[in-house]
Design a protein around this motif. Structure first.
Motif: not given
Length: 68
Positions: A3-11, A14
């Motif tokens: 989840n942390s990696e997905r959040k970083t990728e999303y940020n 964005y």
């Protein structure tokens, strides 16, 4: 992928799609003045500068309308 990696990728995506960086160079003394004012207002330096820009743009827009 965590989840942390997905959040970083999303940020990152964005930021690339929605944000534009504006480099701003100020003398160190001026930065300290801005930082002190921002802290006193309970804002970050970035947030304080954004508010100052918004207020200036609004003031300029109002001045422009009153002159016509």
């Amino acid at each position: 992928m965590s989840n942390s990696e997905r959040k970083t990728e999303y940020n990152i995506k964005y930021a690339k799609d929605k944000l534009k960086r504006i480099p701003l160079d100020v003398q160190k003394e001026k930065y300290e003045e801005i930082k002190t004012a921002a802290t006193a207002a309970g804002k970050t330096v970035n947030g304080y500068i954004k508010i100052a820009i918004d207020e200036r743009m609004e003031r300029d827009a109002n001045t422009q309308y009153s002159q016509t």
